[in-house]
Design an enzyme around this catalytic site. Structure first.
Site, PDB file in Angstrom:
ATOM      1  N   HIS A  78       0.834  -1.189   0.000  1.00  0.00           N
ATOM      2  CA  HIS A  78       0.000   0.000   0.000  1.00  0.00           C
ATOM      3  C   HIS A  78       0.877   1.251   0.000  1.00  0.00           C
ATOM      4  O   HIS A  78       2.044   1.211   0.407  1.00  0.00           O
ATOM      5  CB  HIS A  78      -0.932  -0.014   1.206  1.00  0.00           C
ATOM      6  N   GLU A  80       0.838   3.876   1.899  1.00  0.00           N
ATOM      7  CA  GLU A  80       1.303   4.243   3.235  1.00  0.00           C
ATOM      8  C   GLU A  80       2.498   3.376   3.644  1.00  0.00           C
ATOM      9  O   GLU A  80       3.463   3.868   4.231  1.00  0.00           O
ATOM     10  CB  GLU A  80       0.180   4.071   4.269  1.00  0.00           C
ATOM     11  N   CYS A 106      -6.184   1.287   5.399  1.00  0.00           N
ATOM     12  CA  CYS A 106      -6.735  -0.014   5.792  1.00  0.00           C
ATOM     13  C   CYS A 106      -6.233  -0.322   7.199  1.00  0.00           C
ATOM     14  O   CYS A 106      -5.393   0.400   7.747  1.00  0.00           O
ATOM     15  CB  CYS A 106      -6.298  -1.096   4.807  1.00  0.00           C
ATOM     16  N   CYS A 109      -2.315  -0.778   7.417  1.00  0.00           N
ATOM     17  CA  CYS A 109      -1.616   0.510   7.355  1.00  0.00           C
ATOM     18  C   CYS A 109      -1.889   1.334   8.604  1.00  0.00           C
ATOM     19  O   CYS A 109      -0.984   2.005   9.107  1.00  0.00           O
ATOM     20  CB  CYS A 109      -2.018   1.274   6.096  1.00  0.00           C
TER      21      CYS A 109
END
Length: 165
Positions: A78, A80, A106, A109
């Protein structure tokens, strides 16, 4: 003539960073900022040296995994996560910083951002992950949706710039 506020500037950078994404389902960009300085950026996609999903196909799509579920069934990282990894790789302390991201994080993260010591998350669009929202609320981290439209005239002093609450 007007220029973007700091908030708009950092979110514009996050949007630009998302354009490098190799994900077939959602393009996400993230920027970690501290004291009005960009510390690290990240976008979602496969690890370095790994074939992109445009070559292999999207496993989540093939398995019909709904958004916000079964994050482990993905070849990519992801945005992040990539921003945190970039900062770590270059020895940059992100504790106390802010994350500007095109999507809310999410749960995976969110846990990483909490433990990285960030103080704030500013996101553009939501993400369907209730556990993430619950953990972020419990952590005390400031999380808010980005609100556009606050511009500064070039004739204004930067000390007159109002921060969006």
């Amino acid at each position: 003539m007007e220029r973007p506020s700091w908030e708009e500037y950092f979110m514009d950078i996050a949007r630009l960073v998302s354009s490098r994404s190799t994900c077939l389902r959602r393009q996400v960009g993230a920027v970690i900022v501290k004291d009005k300085n960009v510390l690290a950026t990240g976008y979602n996609g496969t690890p370095c040296g790994i074939r992109h999903c445009s070559e292999t196909g999207c496993l989540r799509e093939q398995l019909q995994v709904p958004s916000g579920q079964r994050h482990e069934l993905c070849r990519g990282l992801h945005a992040e996560q990539n921003a945190i990894i970039q900062a770590a790789k270059h020895g940059i302390n992100i504790a106390g910083g802010s994350l500007y991201c095109t999507n809310a994080p999410c749960v995976i993260c969110a846990k990483m951002l909490i433990n990285a010591g960030l103080s704030e998350i500013v996101y553009l669009e939501g993400y369907p992950d209730e556990l993430s929202a619950d953990l972020l609320r419990e952590s005390g981290l400031t999380v808010r949706r980005f609100e556009a439209g606050h511009r500064q005239s070039l004739s204004q002093s930067t000390t007159d710039l109002k921060v969006i609450p």
